[in-house]
Design a protein around this motif. Structure first.
Motif, PDB file in Angstrom:
ATOM      1  N   LEU A 166       0.792 -11.188   5.996  1.00 31.67           N
ATOM      2  CA  LEU A 166       1.781 -11.334   7.059  1.00 31.67           C
ATOM      3  C   LEU A 166       2.815 -12.403   6.731  1.00 31.67           C
ATOM      4  O   LEU A 166       3.965 -12.328   7.164  1.00 31.67           O
ATOM      5  CB  LEU A 166       1.060 -11.678   8.375  1.00 31.67           C
ATOM      6  N   LEU A 226      -3.179 -10.649  18.213  1.00 35.31           N
ATOM      7  CA  LEU A 226      -1.896 -10.935  17.591  1.00 35.31           C
ATOM      8  C   LEU A 226      -0.943 -11.594  18.590  1.00 35.31           C
ATOM      9  O   LEU A 226      -0.205 -12.532  18.245  1.00 35.31           O
ATOM     10  CB  LEU A 226      -1.293  -9.631  17.042  1.00 35.31           C
ATOM     11  N   GLU A 276      -5.260 -14.671   3.618  1.00 37.25           N
ATOM     12  CA  GLU A 276      -5.129 -15.075   5.012  1.00 37.25           C
ATOM     13  C   GLU A 276      -5.980 -14.167   5.865  1.00 37.25           C
ATOM     14  O   GLU A 276      -6.334 -13.053   5.433  1.00 37.25           O
ATOM     15  CB  GLU A 276      -3.671 -15.009   5.465  1.00 37.25           C
ATOM     16  N   PRO A 319      -4.453 -10.511  10.937  1.00 33.24           N
ATOM     17  CA  PRO A 319      -3.724 -10.843  12.167  1.00 33.24           C
ATOM     18  C   PRO A 319      -4.327 -10.196  13.406  1.00 33.24           C
ATOM     19  O   PRO A 319      -4.139 -10.680  14.510  1.00 33.24           O
ATOM     20  CB  PRO A 319      -2.307 -10.330  11.895  1.00 33.24           C
ATOM     21  N   SER A 335      -1.825 -15.221  19.045  1.00 29.84           N
ATOM     22  CA  SER A 335      -1.474 -15.992  17.848  1.00 29.84           C
ATOM     23  C   SER A 335       0.020 -16.313  17.821  1.00 29.84           C
ATOM     24  O   SER A 335       0.425 -17.430  17.471  1.00 29.84           O
ATOM     25  CB  SER A 335      -1.861 -15.213  16.592  1.00 29.84           C
TER      26      SER A 335
END
Length: 1027
Positions: free
Chosen positions: A115, A145, A82, A85, A148
């Motif tokens: 995460l 972050l 991924e 973040p 998001s």
């Protein structure tokens, strides 16, 4: 592709590598729960009305790669990778891989950086991913972050609002299905009001029936539809009929079971018992065979096994005859009993066969030899072969045993031969590296090493060693090849083992070749021991010695067997014995020669060793594959004897030469017990040379091995080269020994520390004032070896003994031993002895001759020697005459007490020299008148008559010459007048002789002379001609 597949597997099974060595501990913590916990979980899940949905969600999440199970059992969706973040990169895994973090190999470590994982660790994430980030970058990441999180929260709100009606409809559907399954479509009973405290709960009514007086009208009746409800408590509708059926079945079994099954069982048992009794003998075969194996009763074993095979074969034929037809009960039981019996018997026999095969090829199986009475003993291997042939085997036990025996002998010959030579070298190095030992220590060490050499050759070549085992093995092989041994072997069940009685032509050829190889191994090992230099590699001792089989040859140090763990051969690999130092000694080139060993021991042991070699070589040639096979193999056997003999002769000649140089130290200056005229030296030298010649004769001709049949074709006569080597060495040792004797006589040697040193008894002598009188006063007394004259006389006497007796005897022994004539050598030795004798004789008499010359010349040339002319006539001899005779008295005393046999020879020679000096002295005066002529005549005649016993032809000739010189130096008147004075001069001489009778009594002729006057003159003449 392969990398993706590996990652998929790791994700699916939640493991860190593809080759785990143990079950992960966290897996145990998650899954290892007790049954009670599992039951509680199931009960809790049953209480939930959304159990199906929960299970569906759980199953669906577990099928997604990379998912984990949390402590509550619910699944968490974890992605493979991924983005960051904080917005710094689009791949966390790739960034960590570049930083060196092993996230690809360790999935749990990777999840701590993701995460979406429940094991996400913010501290670890920041310490690794943003280890070098500054404050501003972290603030920017925080903003990313936050944005998001806001976006994901808005998405979730939209999702819930758009799907709310679906959630409601789904819940209503689930509730309807649950009600239908629980109440079979009927409406559930209405709940009662809670005003009464004695209301019975639904669970207590549903829990079971209440019996007795408590079941009154106050309790509501149980719902009959509950029995058939599709719930777990009613086993989904079958609980109502299950209990009555089980109760009826149990009662029927209790009532009719014994009645219906007892008779059938009884009939069955009777039938079985009858057939067991009918075939009782065969049923008991298994136990009988087991008992025979336990008791090692092979005869009974074979008998019982034959019965079992016959019974099994009959049952097999019966089954084949029946084919597909229905067998009778008897036939069926017979086949079943045979199969059961044969299975048990075959298992025992197969186990026994495996044990017999193991024992047959084991090194512990020894070929028995004849006992003390000469009777052959039974061979264990033949018993095992016979048993295998009786039991029946696919492989040929004869061939298997022969091959195993060949392999054992080959391995044992190689290992023992190499190890024995290394052990000999280790002891040899220790003796060579140490300080030169004392004679006593040297004798023990070198004897031990010689004994090890002899033991090694016995182990390899003697009838009790490896060659004897090979010969016995060949006799066994020959018996199998000729078919004589198989005549007493069994053919097995129905002759099935008869095919194993014959050896193929290829097998026979292989066995003959194997025998030749074994003989070659022994020959090459012994040849290397004699021909090769001492081995440098002793690493063989670092490994443990292979186990000894009973009766196999061992290595002996002093005739006995050495244990495989002899502490002397426990070598530390980090500190091995150093190689022998290079001192230039000849024995450094020979592996079989102990350091510092002398030629006497060498001649004895080398003769013994070559006797073993010659006998072994004859035995090798007697083996048919060697003697009748390739001619080159016979030549190699002959070469073994030739090379060993040549190396032994070379080593012994070198030691012989060294000992001949050192034999001078044998001289202890003590008289021989057999003769007082000589020391022990002649006898010692004769014994030394005689022992060397005897040993050398045994080495060259190997006579002790010639008694073997066919030995004359293997042990050939020694070549001329070796004979010439020994011949030259013999003459050389004589020269060296004689030179050493001369050296002893001229110089008083300090005894060297060598094997020839003999400590003589010390003696304290009172030396007389005159050095001439230094010998003992009696013939058998102790000699003063520090006196050079004594040593000279004893050496002269020893040389006479050598020349007259010892050397001729040795020459004759040499000629007889080696069948040669020492014509030229004998003449050369005689000349050398004469030269040495003359040299020593001159050396001894020179001081006396010088003294006589000085005394005589001083006396005659003195002015007062000449009487005045016309004066009184001379009535005595001049004093110089007495002085000269006293000098000879001292010489006589020394010679007669030291070497009496030389007395006549020495005095005769000194008389000749005194007469020559008188002649030379008288020549110094030109004229002699009558008185001077009378004085000269008195002096000469007094000396001649006093020493008349030692007068020789040469002395008489010199005396005549003196008178001629005197006559030529006088006138006729004096000559005439001298004739008239002769009677009176004879009277004067007689009176003077009588007056000096006691002083010169030593010169008188013995009462019992050892020879005539002519014999004395002959001896003197011999001295004259010699010197």
């Amino acid at each position: 592709m392969a990398t993706d597949l590996e990652r998929t597997v790791l994700d699916f099974y939640q493991i860190s590598n593809l080759n785990p060595v143990q079950w992960p501990t966290e897996k145990d913590n998650d899954s290892d729960v007790s049954d009670d916990d599992e039951a509680k979980k199931k009960a809790n899940r049953r209480k939930s009305r959304y159990q199906a949905l929960e299970r569906a969600v759980s199953n669906r999440s577990s099928l997604i790669p990379g998912s984990e199970t949390s402590g509550s059992g619910m699944g968490n969706l974890v992605q493979r990778d991924e983005p960051d973040p904080l917005g710094t990169t689009d791949s966390v895994v790739r960034t960590l891989k570049l930083l060196g973090v092993p996230v690809q190999e360790d999935l749990r470590l990777r999840n701590r950086f993701l995460l979406s994982s429940t094991t996400f660790s913010p501290a670890l994430f920041l310490s690794q991913m943003h280890a070098n980030a500054d404050t501003q970058s972290l603030i920017n990441g925080l903003e990313v972050l936050s944005r998001s999180i806001d976006q994901k929260s808005a998405s979730l709100k939209v999702l819930v609002e758009s799907n709310f009606e679906r959630f409601v409809r789904a819940k209503a559907t689930i509730d309807n299905v649950y009600k239908e399954m629980k109440y079979r479509g009927a409406e559930p009973p209405a709940p009662r009001p809670r005003g009464h405290s004695r209301q019975v709960s639904r669970s207590s009514i549903r829990g079971g029936n209440v019996a007795g007086p408590l079941a009154g009208p106050l309790l509501p009746a149980a719902d009959p539809r509950k029995k058939n409800a599709l719930v777990k408590e009613s086993e989904y509708g079958v609980l109502g009929v299950k209990a009555p059926l089980l109760e009826v079945s149990a009662k029927a079994e209790d009532v009719w079971g014994p009645a219906l099954g007892g008779r059938e069982k009884e009939e069955h048992l009777k039938t079985v018992a009858s057939y067991l009794d009918q075939y009782k003998e065969y049923v008991e075969l298994s136990s009988a065979i087991a008992d025979s194996i336990k008791r090692k009763d092979h005869e009974s074993l074979v008998e019982e096994y034959t019965k079992a095979r016959k019974f099994a074969d009959e049952a097999k034929r019966l089954a084949e005859e029946l084919n597909s037809s229905q067998p009778t009960d008897e036939q069926l039981y017979r086949i079943i009993l045979a199969a059961r019996m044969w299975q048990d018997v075959d298992e025992q026999i197969q186990a026994l066969k495996r044990d017999i095969w193991r024992r047959l090829i084991s090194p512990q199986i020894m070929v028995a030899r004849t006992d003390a009475a000469g009777q052959p003993r039974s061979d264990q291997h033949m018993e095992l072969i016979s048993l295998l042939l009786e039991l029946g085997v696919e492989d040929n036990p004869i061939w298997v045993w022969l091959l195993s025996r060949y392999d054992y002998l080959k391995s044992k010959i190689q290992s023992t031969g190499d190890r024995s030579k290394v052990e000999i070298e280790v002891l040899r190095r220790r003796l060579a590296n140490a300080e030169k030992p004392t004679p006593q220590a040297m004798a023990s060490h070198m004897l031990e090493l010689w004994e090890m050499n002899v033991a090694f050759l016995n182990n390899m070549l003697s009838p009790q060693g490896f060659l004897g085992e090979v010969l016995d093995f060949w006799q066994t092989v020959q018996g199998f090849i000729d078919g004589k041994t198989q005549m007493n072997l069994p053919t097995g069940y129905q002759g099935e083992s008869e095919a194993h009685h014959r050896l193929s032509q290829q097998g026979v050829a292989q066995l003959q070749k194997g025998i030749t190889e074994l003989v070659s191994l022994i020959r090459e090992s012994v040849l290397a021991f004699f021909a090769d230099p001492p081995p440098e590699d002793i690493s063989l001792l670092y490994s443990p010695m292979p186990p000894q089989s009973p009766g196999s040859p061992g290595i002996s140090s002093s005739g006995g067997l050495l244990t495989p763990r002899d502490p002397r051969f426990n070598i530390d690999p980090s500190n091995p014995p150093p190689p022998s130092p290079k001192r230039g000694e000849v024995w450094e080139k020979f592996a079989f020669w102990p350091p510092w060993s002398n030629s006497i021991s060498g001649a004895h042991y080398l003769a013994t060793m070559l006797s073993i070699v010659g006998t072994g070589a004859a035995d090798m040639a007697s083996v048919s594959p060697v003697g009748n096979g390739d001619a080159a193999e016979i030549e190699r056997v002959r070469a073994l004897v030739g090379v060993a003999r040549e190396r032994c002769v070379t080593a012994l000649c070198a030691a012989w030469n060294r000992d001949a140089e050192n034999i001078k130290y044998v001289e202890d200056w003590n008289r021989s017990p057999d003769s007082n005229d000589v020391t022990k030296m002649p006898a010692s030298f004769a014994a030394f040379e005689g022992a060397l010649l005897t040993g050398m004769q045994k080495i060259l001709y190997i006579s002790e091995a010639m008694s073997k049949p066919g030995a004359e074709d293997i042990v050939l006569p020694p070549p001329t080269k070796l004979l010439q080597m020994v011949r030259s060495q013999y003459v050389t040792t004589l020269y060296k020994a004689l030179s050493g004797m001369v050296e002893n006589a001229e110089r008083y040697p300090k005894k060297a520390e060598d094997e020839w040193t003999v400590e003589a008894e010390t003696s304290v002598l009172v030396r007389p004032s005159n050095p001439r009188v230094s010998a003992s006063t009696s013939t058998g007394g102790t000699l003063d070896a520090s006196d050079r004259n004594v040593r000279m006389l004893l050496t002269l006497s020893n040389l006479q003994a050598l020349r007259s007796n010892v050397v001729p005897t040795l020459n004759t022994q040499f000629e007889n031993a080696f069948s040669v004539k020492l014509t030229d050598e004998t003449k050369t030795i005689r000349d050398v002895l004469g030269q040495i004798d003359a040299r020593l004789f001159q050396s001894y008499t020179r001081p006396s001759i010088e003294a006589l010359k000085r005394i005589i010349h001083a006396g005659i040339t003195s002015p007062d020697w000449v009487p005045p002319p016309g004066g009184p006539k001379p009535h005595s001899v001049r004093p110089y005459v007495y002085e000269a005779l006293l000098t000879l008295v001292l010489v006589h005393t020394q010679v007669s007490t030291t070497a009496p046999s030389l007395t006549s020879e020495v005095l005769s020679y000194l008389l000749e020299q005194a007469s020559r000096e008188l002649l030379e002295a008288f020549k110094t005066r030109p004229k002699y008148h009558l008185e001077a002529l009378m004085q000269a005549t008195l002096d000469v005649e007094f000396v001649a008559q006093t020493l008349s016993h030692y007068t020789t032809d040469r002395a008489s000739e010199l005396q005549s010459t003196i008178y001629q010189e005197l006559d030529g130096r006088t006138d006729n008147d004096a000559r005439a007048r001298l004739q008239a004075e002769l009677p009176e001069m004879r009277a004067v001489l007689k009176r003077l002789r009588e007056a000096s009778k006691s002083e010169f009594a030593c010169f008188r002729k013995p009462k019992k002379p050892t020879g005539t006057e002519g014999g004395v003159q002959g001896t003197a003449g011999k001295s004259q001609s010699t010197y």
